[in-house]
Scaffold this active site. Structure first.
Site, PDB file in Angstrom:
ATOM      1  N   SER A  61       0.849  -1.187   0.000  1.00  0.00           N
ATOM      2  CA  SER A  61       0.000   0.000   0.000  1.00  0.00           C
ATOM      3  C   SER A  61       0.878   1.229   0.000  1.00  0.00           C
ATOM      4  CB  SER A  61      -0.879   0.016   1.242  1.00  0.00           C
ATOM      5  OG  SER A  61      -0.041   0.250   2.361  1.00  0.00           O
ATOM      6  N   LYS A  62       0.320   2.313  -0.554  1.00  0.00           N
ATOM      7  CA  LYS A  62       1.176   3.487  -0.706  1.00  0.00           C
ATOM      8  C   LYS A  62       1.492   4.143   0.626  1.00  0.00           C
ATOM      9  CE  LYS A  62      -2.469   6.603  -2.277  1.00  0.00           C
ATOM     10  NZ  LYS A  62      -2.978   7.339  -3.394  1.00  0.00           N
ATOM     11  N   ARG A  63       0.811   3.742   1.696  1.00  0.00           N
ATOM     12  CA  ARG A  63       1.155   4.277   3.017  1.00  0.00           C
ATOM     13  C   ARG A  63       2.527   3.764   3.473  1.00  0.00           C
ATOM     14  NH1 ARG A  63      -0.727   4.862   7.978  1.00  0.00           N
ATOM     15  NH2 ARG A  63      -1.005   2.629   8.333  1.00  0.00           N
ATOM     16  N   ASN A  76       4.842   1.889   1.184  1.00  0.00           N
ATOM     17  CA  ASN A  76       5.807   1.695   0.098  1.00  0.00           C
ATOM     18  C   ASN A  76       5.311   2.522  -1.086  1.00  0.00           C
ATOM     19  OD1 ASN A  76       8.136   0.158  -0.265  1.00  0.00           O
ATOM     20  ND2 ASN A  76       7.049  -1.763   0.041  1.00  0.00           N
ATOM     21  N   ARG A 120       6.507  12.667   2.895  1.00  0.00           N
ATOM     22  CA  ARG A 120       6.372  11.513   3.800  1.00  0.00           C
ATOM     23  C   ARG A 120       7.628  11.338   4.637  1.00  0.00           C
ATOM     24  NH1 ARG A 120       3.279   7.690   0.481  1.00  0.00           N
ATOM     25  NH2 ARG A 120       1.162   8.330   0.941  1.00  0.00           N
TER      26      ARG A 120
END
Ligand code: GLU
Length: 533
Positions: free
Chosen positions: A290-292, A294, A506
């Site tokens: 998931s983009k959270r 990776n 991030r």
């Protein structure tokens, strides 16, 4: 070899034999079994153009392409844009260009056409309209007039009684005359498929063997929405059939939809394709990629300066291996040795450290110095980027030896950051975190990536947060350049693009200690409360 593996291999070999026979005989037969035998291997990727081009799409596309091409078949790209509110032309373009960048080319698709087009579902409405009539006429689909209030109440009641939620068949009892008169009176309706309530749906998955799912768990799926457009399930089956898809190779998240699809094939009297559900890519902690956790956009890997051949090679190692165990292989070598029964079902881990290792191996082993120079220059300084960077830099340097330091943030990936760099007289650390997180969300929602729209979005956000623009921009300067003062941060964001910007914001947030799930929820509520000009 386990029994399951040998059964899988036997089925796979049977497919190859069928294909080989069709090539040798090369004739056309007109009885149903002969047509089945003569079927060419045809696979497809069917992405929905609703966001960034996902590495998972490339992974599934790669295996579909290898499966088809290793057997002389065709690989098709179909755009599933039935969800008109979420689909965008930009996303479709990004999917096509990122797959092409990876070298995962298709034989038929919306851009190059083919015998079975159109390959974009929004251009196939008439086909779905005709096909739903067949199911309405043979009684396997029915009109449903239930209001959303009734359906909400039904759902609440089912949840209270701890029962499986889903449609209860209320409108199945309507007579044809009642249906006709309600439709005639202009009442809104959807079309649902009838689904048996008892027994199991059983099918053979190419990798998993027999799968059984109880019909009671399968909802009476809406096939046509009240606006007349089809849902994914209906359009997907109609298109797979009309496009002659012989093998549906897709992610395992679709297993529970397969009974609905098989039932639709049966209702139409069509032969179903073979199904193969691939294991999902996972983060190193085994959770679903998931983009959270990776970066998941192919654009990120492109912007970071990975080589397409290394990324494709790495995706080929996700649950699959070359028969000789080689870790470095090309798409052509993979296609030549491809055997889907070698896919292992344990969730493959998408690990950036391993990708870095493989990418480095390509750079060291396959590039002469002049190739390296050419490839690096076209990554770091393509003409349009150079044209944007140079005017910014020229205003700020006294001599050439000042250039590299200033240009560094524009030709780097993530920057080393420490919490101390974000200390500011006017902004508490929590305020800095809010600026970073809100800016990220605001930028992610931008439809176009131009200087003016980026500037307007960030100014609007500063106003909504009641911060002076100078103070508001400070955390962004640090996140984007590692320093409180640097080249224009708006220009840097524009030049670097969303993927690198996202990665830097991030990593700034994690340098500040990260945001917990609870904090994130509160921030989300606050963010959704803002109104934009
Ligand atoms: N449109 C679906 C997707 O976005 C396709 C699923 C399938 O392959 O059937 O992944």
């Amino acid at each position: 070899m386990t029994d399951r593996k040998s059964r899988r291999r036997a089925r796979q070999s049977a497919d190859v034999v069928i294909w080989a026979l069709s090539r040798i005989i090369g004739a056309r037969f007109h009885c149903a079994p002969c047509i089945a035998i003569m079927t060419q291997i045809r696979t497809r990727i069917a992405p929905s153009p609703t966001g960034d081009p996902h590495v998972g799409t490339a992974y599934i596309a790669l295996f579909n392409r290898c499966f088809a091409h290793s057997q002389g078949g065709k690989f098709i790209l179909r755009i599933e844009d039935t969800d008109q509110s979420r689909s965008t032309a930009q996303s479709e373009q990004d999917i096509l260009s990122s797959l092409r960048w990876l070298g995962i080319e298709w034989d038929e698709g919306p851009d190059c056409g083919g015998e079975y087009g159109p390959y974009r579902q929004s251009q196939r409405s008439d086909i779905y309209r005709q096909h739903i009539e067949t199911l309405l006429a043979n009684g396997s689909a029915f009109r449903c007039f239930c209001s959303s209030e009734r359906l909400d109440a039904l759902r609440r009641q089912q949840m209270q009684e701890k029962r499986q939620t889903g449609y209860d068949g209320h409108c199945l009892s309507l007579t044809q005359a009642e249906v006709d008169s309600r439709v005639g009176a202009g009442e809104e309706s959807v079309v649902r498929m009838a689904v048996p309530r008892e027994g199991d749906c059983r099918f053979n998955d190419l990798l998993r063997g027999e799968v059984a799912i109880a019909w009671s768990q399968i909802d009476m799926q809406i096939l046509i929405k009240s606006d007349g457009l089809p849902t994914y399930h209906f359009a997907n089956v109609v298109d797979d059939h009309l496009m002659g898809i012989s093998h549906v190779i897709r992610g395992e998240e679709w297993i529970n939809s397969t009974p609905k699809h098989l039932l639709l094939y049966e209702y139409f009297g069509w032969e179903a394709p073979r199904f193969c559900h691939m294991p999902l890519l996972r983060n190193p902690d085994k959770s679903k990629l998931s983009k959270r956790k990776n970066p998941t956009s192919i654009n990120y890997y492109r912007s970071m300066g990975y080589l397409p051949q290394a990324l494709v090679n790495y995706l080929g190692m996700m649950g699959w291996s070359m028969p000789d165990g080689a870790e470095k292989f090309t798409l052509t070598q993979m296609t030549r040795s491809f055997d889907i029964s070698r896919v292992s079902l344990g969730g493959p881990i998408f690990d950036l450290a391993k990708l870095d290792w493989l990418n480095g191996k390509y750079l060291r082993e396959d590039f002469a110095a002049e190739d390296f120079i050419a490839a690096y220059a076209s990554w770091a300084f393509p003409p349009d980027k150079l044209a944007a960077i140079v005017p910014l830099i020229m205003q700020r340097v006294d001599k050439f030896s000042d250039v590299a330091e200033l240009a560094k943030p524009l030709v780097s990936g993530e920057l080393p950051l420490e919490a101390g760099a974000f200390e500011h007289k006017q902004l508490a650390p929590s305020e800095v975190q809010r600026v970073l997180q809100f800016s990220l969300w605001r930028l992610e929602s931008l439809a176009d990536w131009q200087r003016d729209s980026i500037e307007a979005a960030l100014q609007g956000l500063a106003a909504a947060m009641e911060l002076k623009i100078r103070d508001f921009l400070f955390p962004l300067f640090v996140a984007m350049s590692g320093k409180p003062v640097s080249l224009s941060v708006i220009e840097a964001i524009r030049i670097l693009g969303l993927d690198i910007t996202r990665a830097r914001l991030r990593s700034a947030l994690s340098a500040m200690g990260g945001v917990s799930k609870k904090q994130l929820k509160l921030l989300q509520q606050e963010f959704h409360g803002f109104s934009w000009p």
